[in-house]
Enzyme design. Structure first.
Site, mmCIF file in Angstrom:
data_model
loop_
_atom_site.group_PDB
_atom_site.id
_atom_site.type_symbol
_atom_site.label_atom_id
_atom_site.label_comp_id
_atom_site.label_asym_id
_atom_site.label_seq_id
_atom_site.Cartn_x
_atom_site.Cartn_y
_atom_site.Cartn_z
ATOM 1 N N ASN A 49 0.837 -1.192 0.000
ATOM 2 C CA ASN A 49 0.000 0.000 0.000
ATOM 3 C C ASN A 49 0.876 1.248 0.000
ATOM 4 O OD1 ASN A 49 0.561 -0.931 2.664
ATOM 5 N ND2 ASN A 49 -1.120 0.236 3.527
ATOM 6 N N GLU A 51 0.338 5.173 0.728
ATOM 7 C CA GLU A 51 -0.573 6.196 1.244
ATOM 8 C C GLU A 51 -0.133 7.591 0.802
ATOM 9 O OE1 GLU A 51 -1.039 5.473 5.472
ATOM 10 O OE2 GLU A 51 -2.248 3.687 5.043
ATOM 11 N N CYS A 60 -4.133 0.641 -2.460
ATOM 12 C CA CYS A 60 -3.972 -0.636 -1.745
ATOM 13 C C CYS A 60 -2.866 -1.491 -2.365
ATOM 14 C CB CYS A 60 -5.262 -1.429 -1.796
ATOM 15 S SG CYS A 60 -6.643 -0.682 -0.917
ATOM 16 N N GLU A 62 -2.989 -4.649 -3.102
ATOM 17 C CA GLU A 62 -3.471 -5.563 -4.147
ATOM 18 C C GLU A 62 -3.489 -4.875 -5.504
ATOM 19 O OE1 GLU A 62 -4.775 -4.871 -1.222
ATOM 20 O OE2 GLU A 62 -5.892 -6.544 -0.370
ATOM 21 N N CYS A 93 -10.133 -5.226 0.124
ATOM 22 C CA CYS A 93 -11.286 -4.327 0.178
ATOM 23 C C CYS A 93 -12.134 -4.502 -1.083
ATOM 24 C CB CYS A 93 -10.813 -2.878 0.307
ATOM 25 S SG CYS A 93 -10.175 -2.175 -1.217
ATOM 26 N N CYS A 96 -10.571 -3.425 -4.427
ATOM 27 C CA CYS A 96 -9.573 -4.390 -4.918
ATOM 28 C C CYS A 96 -10.234 -5.655 -5.442
ATOM 29 C CB CYS A 96 -8.567 -4.718 -3.819
ATOM 30 S SG CYS A 96 -7.477 -3.326 -3.476
#
Ligand code: THU
Length: 134
Positions: A49, A51, A60, A62, A93, A96
């Site tokens: 990830n 940010e 993310c 993934e 999530c 994803c």
């Protein structure tokens, strides 16, 4: 002739996801995620990830892995390991799941954490009814 579907090397994928997790840039959530994607051809692509101080820009692990694989020319995936610190280990999530479904409707997943907990899932169960497209 070589087997077109050799057994999935989960240990290799798990090690790759854990190593990617170490690279996570997550100073705002402190929730580091690593992902390792196995392509049909046997290549492994990882993601973490990433940010941003503008929180809505966070990406993310993934989807970072999918972006890395697609950028290298690989679009068919067999398996994914997601490594987090969550207990039980966290699944991808919703955003994803939709992204993964585009490329790999039959994807099998292992969700792992640092305590050695492992959960196995199928994307088709996590995301049974994808958007059908315009
Ligand atoms: N995150 C992922 O990397 N993958 C998911 O499937 C869910 C959430 C990241 C985004 C953010 O950097 C942090 O985890 C906390 O939500």
């Amino acid at each position: 002739m070589s087997n077109p579907f050799p057994a999935i090397d989960w240990d290799r994928l798990t090690a790759a996801a854990r190593a990617a997790r170490e690279k996570a840039y997550a100073p705002y959530s402190n929730f580091k995620v690593g992902a390792a994607l196995l392509t049909r051809e046997g290549e492994v692509f990882v993601g973490c990830n990433v940010e941003n101080r503008s929180f809505g820009l966070c990406v993310c692990a993934e989807r970072t892995a999918v972006g890395n694989a697609v950028s290298a020319g690989f679009r068919e995936y067999r398996a994914l390991v997601v490594a987090t610190q969550a207990s039980p280990p966290a699944p991808p999530c919703g955003m994803c799941r939709e992204t993964l479904q585009e490329f790999a409707p039959d994807l099998v997943l292992r969700l792992v954490n640092e305590n050695g907990e492992v959960r196995e899932r199928q994307l088709a169960d996590l995301f049974p009814e994808p958007f059908a497209g315009p």
